[in-house]
Design an enzyme around this catalytic site. Sequence first.
Site, mmCIF file in Angstrom:
data_model
loop_
_atom_site.group_PDB
_atom_site.id
_atom_site.type_symbol
_atom_site.label_atom_id
_atom_site.label_comp_id
_atom_site.label_asym_id
_atom_site.label_seq_id
_atom_site.Cartn_x
_atom_site.Cartn_y
_atom_site.Cartn_z
ATOM 1 C CE LYS A 84 -1.209 1.615 3.901
ATOM 2 N NZ LYS A 84 -0.623 2.988 3.876
ATOM 3 N N GLY A 95 2.058 -0.529 4.629
ATOM 4 C CA GLY A 95 0.899 -1.301 5.043
ATOM 5 C C GLY A 95 1.072 -2.794 5.075
ATOM 6 C CB ALA A 149 -1.238 -5.549 2.872
ATOM 7 C CG ASP A 199 -3.184 1.861 6.881
ATOM 8 O OD1 ASP A 199 -3.918 2.847 6.689
ATOM 9 O OD2 ASP A 199 -1.944 1.954 6.986
#
Length: 279
Positions: free
Chosen positions: A14, A102, A106, A135
């Site tokens: 990300k 991230g 993720a 996130d």
Amino acid sequence: MATSSAFHETAPAKVNLALHVTGRRNDGYHLLDSLVVFTDYGDRLDMTTEGYGLHLHIGGAFAQALDAHDNIILRAARLMMPEDAGANITLTKNLPVAAGIGGGSADAAAMLRLAARAWKRPLPKLAKQLELGSDVPVCMRNTAQHMRGIGENLAELPWLKGLHLVLVNPGIALRTPDVFARLSLHENAPMAALPKTARGFANWLGQQRNDMQSAAVSLCPVIADCLAALGGHGAQIARMSGSGTTCFGLFDDAYTAEAAARAIDLMAPGWWVRATQTH
């Protein structure tokens, strides 16, 4: 004997192309206005459903930086796993850890998607996703997003794809709370109105900011060297992603991005450098 099934999912990096810190709530959470994209490069999760209980194995270039017994992937899996079920999960950790791209979020989002398919369960509600990490909701979507609030307010940007990026990380981890603690201002202007098409996007992006970049550089000065390297090798824009320490450079095409990545890799062999594209 129960049969086992195999599943896999990618967990792409990300990248915050812009990250404006616009305020702070009474509970301490910061309010953000951010432009988020995802790349073709990232981690990978493989899972087989068999036996009982959860078992996580970690491999890949950055495996040693993680704890397989206390990991966000296991927390995500426990939200989804039926009683008396079991799974063996393998994470191939290709992304640097605590790097502003991230990786953990993720991975958690990929685990939720895996579990939903494997066990035919509904995905957890937004509040549960946010409990894993701010996130995680945007990583669940895996496409370009305008992200606001603490990560819960998302709007897809279907026209924003195919950007050519070079990611550079100097091999130093930074904790997000440490960077937030070093911020001098917690209420900054939001991003300018987003374009509606890709035309003129680079010019627009060049006028935006990462409000955490100066604080991160004060904690990790080599970030400035990463930015200089990207700018010196032809990036239209060089900026830090998230809370650092990964920086990105925006390039015209795959050829110039790959050439810059090779040159930076030769210049700084201890750095992690990847040319990639957004999807």
